[in-house]
Write a protein that holds these residues in place. Sequence first.
Motif, PDB file in Angstrom:
ATOM      1  N   LEU A 198      34.617  43.909  54.783  1.00 38.17           N
ATOM      2  CA  LEU A 198      34.567  43.372  53.431  1.00 38.17           C
ATOM      3  C   LEU A 198      34.061  41.934  53.435  1.00 38.17           C
ATOM      4  O   LEU A 198      34.366  41.153  54.345  1.00 38.17           O
ATOM      5  N   GLY A 199      33.310  41.585  52.418  1.00 41.21           N
ATOM      6  CA  GLY A 199      32.952  40.197  52.190  1.00 41.21           C
ATOM      7  C   GLY A 199      34.008  39.525  51.335  1.00 41.21           C
ATOM      8  O   GLY A 199      35.096  40.068  51.122  1.00 41.21           O
ATOM      9  N   ASP A 200      33.695  38.335  50.847  1.00 39.65           N
ATOM     10  CA  ASP A 200      34.634  37.642  49.968  1.00 39.65           C
ATOM     11  C   ASP A 200      34.981  38.521  48.772  1.00 39.65           C
ATOM     12  O   ASP A 200      34.105  39.071  48.108  1.00 39.65           O
ATOM     13  N   ILE A 201      36.274  38.656  48.484  1.00 37.31           N
ATOM     14  CA  ILE A 201      36.741  39.447  47.347  1.00 37.31           C
ATOM     15  C   ILE A 201      37.156  38.480  46.238  1.00 37.31           C
ATOM     16  O   ILE A 201      38.095  37.701  46.400  1.00 37.31           O
ATOM     17  N   GLU A 202      36.455  38.540  45.112  1.00 33.84           N
ATOM     18  CA  GLU A 202      36.717  37.625  44.007  1.00 33.84           C
ATOM     19  C   GLU A 202      37.721  38.186  43.009  1.00 33.84           C
ATOM     20  O   GLU A 202      38.376  37.426  42.285  1.00 33.84           O
ATOM     21  N   SER A 203      37.844  39.509  42.928  1.00 31.67           N
ATOM     22  CA  SER A 203      38.730  40.094  41.924  1.00 31.67           C
ATOM     23  C   SER A 203      39.182  41.471  42.375  1.00 31.67           C
ATOM     24  O   SER A 203      38.410  42.210  43.001  1.00 31.67           O
ATOM     25  N   VAL A 204      40.427  41.827  42.045  1.00 32.96           N
ATOM     26  CA  VAL A 204      40.953  43.169  42.306  1.00 32.96           C
ATOM     27  C   VAL A 204      41.694  43.647  41.061  1.00 32.96           C
ATOM     28  O   VAL A 204      42.232  42.852  40.284  1.00 32.96           O
ATOM     29  N   SER A 205      41.717  44.974  40.892  1.00 35.39           N
ATOM     30  CA  SER A 205      42.405  45.519  39.721  1.00 35.39           C
ATOM     31  C   SER A 205      42.834  46.951  39.981  1.00 35.39           C
ATOM     32  O   SER A 205      42.056  47.760  40.509  1.00 35.39           O
TER      33      SER A 205
END
Length: 791
Positions: free
Chosen positions: A602-609
């Motif tokens: 994974l790269g940078d994760i900016e948002s999760v939901s």
Amino acid sequence: MVSLKAGRDLKNRVLGDLLGLIDPGSQVQVVTALHKSIYGLNEHNRLEMHQGRVYRARFIGEDGLLASSGQDGTIRLWQSDGTPVAQPLVGHQEDVVAIDFFAKRQQLVSASYDGNIKLWQIARSPAGVPTWKLIKTLANHTERVFDVRFSPNGRWIASASQDGTVKIWARLGRRAVEPVATLQVGEPVYSLSFSPDSQTLASAGFNGVRLWSGKNFAQVKALPNTDSHIWVSFSPDGQRLVSSGFERTIRLWKADGTLVANLAGHEDNVYRTVFSHDSQVLASASADYTIRVWNAAEGQPLRTLRGHQDEVYRVQFSPDSRMIASAGADDTVKLWQPSSQLTSGLLNTAEFWQQENDALWNDLQGHRNEILDVDFTQDGQMLASASADGSIRLWQTSNDSIVRLPHQRQIFDVIFSQTGKFLVSSGLQSLNFWRPDGTRIGTRDVSQTNIRGISLNDRRNLLVSGDEDGKVVLWRVDLSKDQLLSQEQELLDPSTLDPSMQTTKAHQKPVSSVSLSPDGQVVATAGEDYTVKLWQSSDGQLRTTLKAHTGIPTSVHFSPSGRLLVSASKEASIANSVGEIIIWNQDGEQLQTVTHFKDQQLGDIESVSFSPDGEWLAAADSRDNSVKLWRIANPETENLKLQPFKSLRGHSAPILRLRYSADYNSSEGYLLASASQDGTVKLWKKEGDVITTFSEHRREVVSVNFSPDGRTLASASKDRKVLLRPLPIGYSNEVLDDLINESCRKLDDYIDTNQFTHSDREMFGRTQETRGFCQPRVEASETNSQQAESQ
């Protein structure tokens, strides 16, 4: 029309409807596309009877009659619905490049490269159809004519020519027109303007700007340092004169030719400089791709409008001077309006245009070549644009379906209340409260820095905010009293999460995300100090600090039941873009850590939901600008398992926010929205197929959220606007049928206008096909309406 064809084809699959074989996903896409086309439509009609470039499009009279002139040597008249007058005004032998109208006598004057000026009488038949008659040809110029003008009192006609002269004709009666003067300039003259009292004529050309006055305009005054000016215009109140052209400065004069100011700032040729209708403001269009707005009293700069990708040829104020239209070589018409000031009715025009926030209101695209003219209707509701592609397009200047919430400061987040009665947006030092119709309820300054994240829980009347100072504040909001939704009342009763928090920060570095649990009992916060914290909302006590992330936490989100919490992170170093996702139970115990999707890091994760049923997890992966989807086995339990499902691609820059809609009880399921740094918002079906893309924002989109009923999508952008877009009320056959009927109604004028005249054979065939499909529906609708009225 393409969306209507898709809807029509879907409806025509009768057997598929009966057998239930139509893919529900296809119906969702078609309904959404058709809904977006209808409620995002600004183009009202397309007029395509000229052969070659269209130089001028002017609304004449109060009934919306439009006159256009073109390279084919004709002038055409169009009724307000776009219906063309059967026969064009013919007689010129070359391009007709200028027209003017004298409303009192309903007369039109035209100028052509053939050296002639023609005077026409415009009338109406008993049936109300426009008619015309040639009164006289004024043929005294020896070379091309560039401009022609009526004096405001109608007594004079003036023309400007390449032959270095200005001709004056006197109106001696209703039809008698006689030449009375030839004003010698010596070089080509490109522009003319009469003073409002008709006593002075200004001319501009390569031999400078001149003022002509006295008997038959024989007295002349040359204005200094104007040799390259090709445009001149009096202000509507007659107090000022402006000239501009092939040099970077604009000159503002008193009506007698006394210099007021040199307006410096443009970096290339200035093609047009026009006054607002109340004479308070100037707008200039330049080859440097910009429009500049100036105070017309002394010439001070008010703002610069940037957005065109090529030279800007034309600029025009709306009748109320609250909107500017611009157009040029990039084939687009842009509408500008400092929307944050729309409710400030006490501001004069200069104050209205002095704000610093982005003023691009709408971007009207469709022309296939440069645009040579724009003009507003008298009520400002419609705009005509004339193009070198041979067409005139009629545009609606407002789109009431998209509600704009303008901000004067940068925005970071937007969220609906769970009742849908209001929205909250956060930004620089403030929380902003709005009704869904766009009414600003109030603004509360609450911080000395940016409020990065907000979360709202109606059930507990709680609003939580986190800022860049590391401070987290819990606000108690009384949502049961409507009067609290008015600026006069005390909106909020603030209390902090911890009594010491007024002096002690929740995080030692900026807060990146906050989330209230569904029951409102727990607040989760993510900070750039590498921690996620859980707080008790009742007394503000810290429950636990979660320190498993190796990178900077960027996002936290509770599952629908509140039993689980997901957090995401990114690396502090841009060069080492590695992200991780961690799922925790409600007590803060780490259940699962995800660092890969299938076999990819994974790269940078900016948002999760979490999805509203807890069966899906979506994450925004900046490595490839994608949305990663996991299906969750054993959701809402500590034995859950994440199964990689699909990587959703389509954005061209990192995705900054993901949110699901809440309408998962409907047969169509729920939707996923993604907001991106590329300035777009995308809608996806729950299993990952893209439905549509919204691209109305002008900067990166930082937040997106659905209304509780799923019928409105809110997005916040660095262009300092929150946009509220309507979404379909459902995806059933009944909804599709209503949208098709509405599409046919909106296309009615276009189909009638273009049923015999379309230059594009493929489009002509599509128009006829659409007409055959829509006409029975329109007739049936009218019949049903008449029957209902008779009953």
